[in-house]
Design an enzyme around this catalytic site. Structure first.
Site, mmCIF file in Angstrom:
data_model
loop_
_atom_site.group_PDB
_atom_site.id
_atom_site.type_symbol
_atom_site.label_atom_id
_atom_site.label_comp_id
_atom_site.label_asym_id
_atom_site.label_seq_id
_atom_site.Cartn_x
_atom_site.Cartn_y
_atom_site.Cartn_z
ATOM 1 N N ARG A 180 -9.150 10.000 92.906
ATOM 2 C CA ARG A 180 -8.603 11.344 93.088
ATOM 3 C C ARG A 180 -7.983 11.870 91.802
ATOM 4 O O ARG A 180 -8.100 13.036 91.472
ATOM 5 C CB ARG A 180 -7.545 11.330 94.201
ATOM 6 C CG ARG A 180 -6.960 12.719 94.440
ATOM 7 C CD ARG A 180 -6.075 12.763 95.659
ATOM 8 N NE ARG A 180 -4.866 11.981 95.498
ATOM 9 C CZ ARG A 180 -3.865 12.020 96.360
ATOM 10 N NH1 ARG A 180 -3.955 12.768 97.444
ATOM 11 N NH2 ARG A 180 -2.786 11.295 96.164
ATOM 12 N N LYS A 206 -6.161 7.755 110.003
ATOM 13 C CA LYS A 206 -5.839 7.931 108.580
ATOM 14 C C LYS A 206 -5.878 6.542 107.946
ATOM 15 O O LYS A 206 -4.963 5.734 108.134
ATOM 16 C CB LYS A 206 -4.462 8.570 108.396
ATOM 17 C CG LYS A 206 -4.112 8.882 106.944
ATOM 18 C CD LYS A 206 -2.776 9.609 106.862
ATOM 19 C CE LYS A 206 -2.468 9.978 105.411
ATOM 20 N NZ LYS A 206 -2.288 8.790 104.550
ATOM 21 N N LEU A 251 -2.559 15.838 101.903
ATOM 22 C CA LEU A 251 -2.223 16.440 103.188
ATOM 23 C C LEU A 251 -0.714 16.520 103.361
ATOM 24 O O LEU A 251 0.025 15.657 102.885
ATOM 25 C CB LEU A 251 -2.811 15.612 104.336
ATOM 26 C CG LEU A 251 -4.334 15.562 104.434
ATOM 27 C CD1 LEU A 251 -4.746 14.581 105.526
ATOM 28 C CD2 LEU A 251 -4.911 16.933 104.727
ATOM 29 N N CYS A 288 24.687 -5.420 86.443
ATOM 30 C CA CYS A 288 25.183 -6.305 85.400
ATOM 31 C C CYS A 288 25.052 -5.556 84.074
ATOM 32 O O CYS A 288 23.947 -5.155 83.697
ATOM 33 C CB CYS A 288 24.374 -7.602 85.350
ATOM 34 S SG CYS A 288 24.760 -8.620 83.894
ATOM 35 N N LYS A 321 -7.459 17.949 112.111
ATOM 36 C CA LYS A 321 -8.084 19.040 111.353
ATOM 37 C C LYS A 321 -8.679 20.075 112.306
ATOM 38 O O LYS A 321 -9.198 19.723 113.370
ATOM 39 C CB LYS A 321 -9.231 18.515 110.473
ATOM 40 C CG LYS A 321 -8.915 17.351 109.576
ATOM 41 C CD LYS A 321 -10.200 16.863 108.914
ATOM 42 C CE LYS A 321 -9.999 15.592 108.134
ATOM 43 N NZ LYS A 321 -11.280 15.029 107.648
ATOM 44 N N ASP A 324 10.630 8.708 103.335
ATOM 45 C CA ASP A 324 11.675 9.053 102.365
ATOM 46 C C ASP A 324 11.126 9.978 101.278
ATOM 47 O O ASP A 324 11.801 10.914 100.837
ATOM 48 C CB ASP A 324 12.254 7.787 101.726
ATOM 49 C CG ASP A 324 13.081 6.978 102.711
ATOM 50 O OD1 ASP A 324 13.530 7.566 103.709
ATOM 51 O OD2 ASP A 324 13.271 5.769 102.487
ATOM 52 N N PHE A 325 9.877 9.699 100.839
ATOM 53 C CA PHE A 325 9.263 10.565 99.827
ATOM 54 C C PHE A 325 9.100 11.981 100.366
ATOM 55 O O PHE A 325 9.401 12.965 99.682
ATOM 56 C CB PHE A 325 7.896 10.017 99.400
ATOM 57 C CG PHE A 325 7.179 10.905 98.420
ATOM 58 C CD1 PHE A 325 7.439 10.814 97.066
ATOM 59 C CD2 PHE A 325 6.262 11.853 98.859
ATOM 60 C CE1 PHE A 325 6.796 11.648 96.157
ATOM 61 C CE2 PHE A 325 5.618 12.693 97.968
ATOM 62 C CZ PHE A 325 5.890 12.579 96.610
ATOM 63 N N ASP A 326 8.621 12.076 101.602
ATOM 64 C CA ASP A 326 8.401 13.404 102.176
ATOM 65 C C ASP A 326 9.701 14.178 102.346
ATOM 66 O O ASP A 326 9.716 15.409 102.251
ATOM 67 C CB ASP A 326 7.689 13.289 103.521
ATOM 68 C CG ASP A 326 6.224 12.906 103.359
ATOM 69 O OD1 ASP A 326 5.643 13.233 102.308
ATOM 70 O OD2 ASP A 326 5.671 12.266 104.263
#
EC number: 6.5.1.2
Length: 681
Positions: free
Chosen positions: A143, A122, A95, A421, A289, A47-49
């Site tokens: 990171r 991965k 990636l 609510c 890769k 969903d994020f992608d």
């Protein structure tokens, strides 16, 4: 064959596209924060992608609305204020994900159809960068933003299979993934009363422990998968040679890695899928890769990702189960979320007994009822959800028209399918708001978990977060309650007192006001709005409120929330009580280096540069040495770094009389400050 890319020009006007792009960017930043910082994703990777892909497509079609701070140009961040900051010495990028063979093979055919590729697991853990100098572990860094990360070296030293000394005095910078095996996770979680959701969250949280002794108690491991050897006389020609060198240096690398021709990748993926369920460690896909380093160099990078690699995400594993019960919860925002209790099933290494249903439209679409046989999947290997109904159960579940907690009639908000609510005094809303306030990533009040807060609320000890700071006055009464002995109360009171040291950066998001989370708070601070007093001052002036729209990342919904929240007498009363309790309503300055030549300066960047690619690397340098990066030129900006292609920012800087540097002048400045930027960024 690749699919024709969807276009939007026939369905969106320029005005509509501008709004959609801004909204998508805000939504993506929100989910990046939840994923990288809180380790509490709300949506699946897929969903994020899809959000990310739509934003990227729209920006390509409407480039005039692309923001220089767009999520498509930067890497998500896991920076934490509790750790020293470290300037990365190698690119720490993410990636691009692919979800099917056609999409992956289309990339292979465009990149190098006859080339050799590595295919490796991965690992689903916490990303880390290791820095060794002369064979000794020097730093372990998260990171972070891709340019600056959190220095968690003391915690990394406790990871059981990380070598602290190498067999030769070599300097090497490595990327790796800290993880936990399923077996170790289950054993540790059992000792912890089952409070951890999955190995990934526990691994990510473990390397961010404030006390390395706590990290040492956790069975962490690492796989390393790439490296840079600065100053190494032997040049590696292939990725295979790099992995071989890492193994000789005693670094663990992902098992089963193979090197195959581009035409064999689809067949190789099938072989990996057969092995997936037998693995002892969590994985959410494969990484493919280019093997040839010279071909990688030719492909290059975007500001977000290498062009020579792709992540291939596995389909979610589904298991069948039966719905035992359907309940609903009222969150701190009032959102009513249904969930099902199911007969226990094992998914991605954890036992699942509950799954989400999202909203009534989702329930109606699937036809969910008690007794139904359903297929449950972990979205992105993290969030369990009902994906399919195989055999219907009893009548389809309906979310009630009245709040299950306070019986107030529920409402639907504009453009949302969820029910809410609207009662701010709803017991479940208040309790969940206090629980949220006390969480580790918020005000971090030790000793106050969900059960303790529910007890304190249900027995009348607290009715708001401000009541926490008066709780000590009720010690004599509290000590008579079961579970609140002298020792427990000491921990709670110390935790409450310690929370007063958390500054505006934590306080504002922890209050839990809509649209005013950590990301917006950081944006406000970046633009000089660094205190509650400043916010209240702005809230009284409609022109100043409207001017917030000039801040990239702040949209109309944030402005609306700003107006509503800071004119609400309840909120103003709460802020006054927190102020009287001694909380810090102003942001503390952050230092990332002992050397601070840019302290007190606010820098902006525009144009392109030869030595700083992407250009934010120049700004990361400024931040590392004490300065502040801003995304837009204003009267508070002190310096502008301008390269070829500079536009309106340069014009505005000249109008305001702001000091402007070109790249050569900036490099000369760094030299005069004795900053070797090539060793820093």
């Amino acid at each position: 064959m690749s699919k024709k890319k969807k276009t939007y020009q026939n369905t969106l006007s320029e005005k509509e596209a501008k709004k959609v792009i801004a909204k998508l960017a805000d939504e993506i930043r929100h989910h990046q924060y939840l994923y990288y910082v809180k380790n509490q994703p709300e949506i699946s990777d897929f969903d994020f992608d899809q959000l990310f892909k739509r934003l990227r497509d729209l920006e390509e079609e409407f480039p005039q609305f692309k923001d220089l701070n767009s999520p498509t140009l930067v890497v998500g961040s896991d920076l934490d204020k509790d750790f020293e900051k470290f300037q990365h010495k190698l690119p720490v990028l993410s990636l691009i994900n692919t979800y099917n063979d056609d999409e992956l093979l289309d990339w292979v055919n465009k990149t190098d159809p006859d080339g050799l590729y590595s295919v490796e697991w991965k690992i689903d853990g916490a990303s880390i960068v290791l820095y060794y100098e002369n064979g000794m572990l020097k730093n372990g860094v998260t990171r972070g933003s891709g340019g600056i990360g959190d220095d968690v070296t003391d915690n990394i030293r406790t990871v059981r299979n990380i070598p602290l000394r190498l067999p030769e005095p070599i300097t090497v910078y490595l990327r790796g993934e800290v993880f936990m095996t399923f077996k170790d996770f289950e054993e540790f979680n059992e000792l912890s009363s089952g409070k951890y959701a999955n190995p990934r969250n526990l691994s990510a949280g473990s390397i961010k422990q404030k006390n390395s002794a706590d990290t040492a108690k956790r069975p962490l491991r690492i796989f390393t998968y790439d490296a840079t050897f600065p100053g190494f006389t032997k040049k590696f020609k292939t990725h295979q040679q790099i992995l071989s060198k890492l193994e000789k240096l005693t670094f663990p690398v992902p098992p089963d890695t193979v090197f195959v021709n581009g035409s064999k990748i689809a067949e190789t993926i099938k072989d990996f899928k057969k092995k997936k369920d037998t693995l002892g460690f969590p994985t959410d896909g494969l990484v493919i890769k280019l093997n040839d380093i010279s071909k990688r160099d030719a492909q290059g990078y975007t500001s977000h990702s290498p062009r020579w690699a792709r992540a291939y995400k596995f389909d979610a594993i589904m298991k069948e189960s039966r719905i035992v019960d359907i309940t609903y919860a009222v969150g701190r925002t009032g959102k009513i979320t249904p969930r099902v209790e199911i007969e226990p099933v094992n998914l991605a290494g954890t036992t699942v007994t509950f799954a989400t249903l999202h909203n009534q439209d989702y329930i109606d679409e699937l036809g969910v009822g008690i007794g139904a046989i359903v297929r449950v999947a972990k979205r992105g290997e993290i969030i369990p959800a009902v994906e399919e109904v195989i055999t219907p159960g009893k009548d389809v579940f309906k979310i009630p028209d009245y709040c299950p907690s306070c019986k107030t009639k529920t409402i639907k908000k504009e453009n949302l399918v969820d029910l809410f609510c609207p009662n701010p005094d709803c017991p479940d809303r208040v309790k969940n708001g206090i629980i949220f306030y006390c969480q580790r990533k918020q005000m971090d009040i030790e000793g106050l978990g969900d059960k303790q807060i529910e007890f304190l609320y249900d027995h009348g000890y607290i009715r708001s977060i401000a009541d926490l700071y008066d709780l000590k006055d009720q010690k004599e009464k509290l000590i008579e309650e079961e579970g609140f002995g002298e020792k427990s109360l000491a921990i709670i009171f110390n935790g409450i007192e310690h929370s007063k040291q958390k500054d505006f950066r934590f306080l504002l998001p922890s209050i839990g006001l809509p649209e005013l989370g950590h990301k917006v708070t950081e944006l406000l601070i970046e633009h000089g709005i660094d205190s509650i007093d400043e916010i209240l001052s702005i809230a009284k002036d409609k022109k100043r409120i409207s001017s917030l729209l000039e801040i990239p990342g702040i949209g109309p919904s944030t402005i609306k929330a700003f107006e509503e929240n800071f004119s609400d007498k309840r909120i103003l009363k709460l802020i006054a009580r927190l102020k009287n309790a001694g909380l810090k309503l102003k942001a503390d300055p952050i230092k990332v280096s002992d050397q601070q030549p840019f302290a007190g300066q606010s820098w902006c960047v525009t144009g392109s540069f030869e030595n700083f690619q992407p250009r934010d690397k120049a700004m990361d340098l400024v931040v590392y040495y004490g300065g502040r990066k801003v995304s837009a030129v204003s009267s508070k900006t002190t310096h502008l770094l301008a390269g070829p292609g500079a536009g309106s920012k340069l014009e505005k800087a000249n109008e305001l009389g702001i000091v402007v540097y070109n790249e050569k002048q900036f490099l000369d400045l760094l030299k005069s400050l004795k900053i070797n930027f090539k060793n820093t960024i």
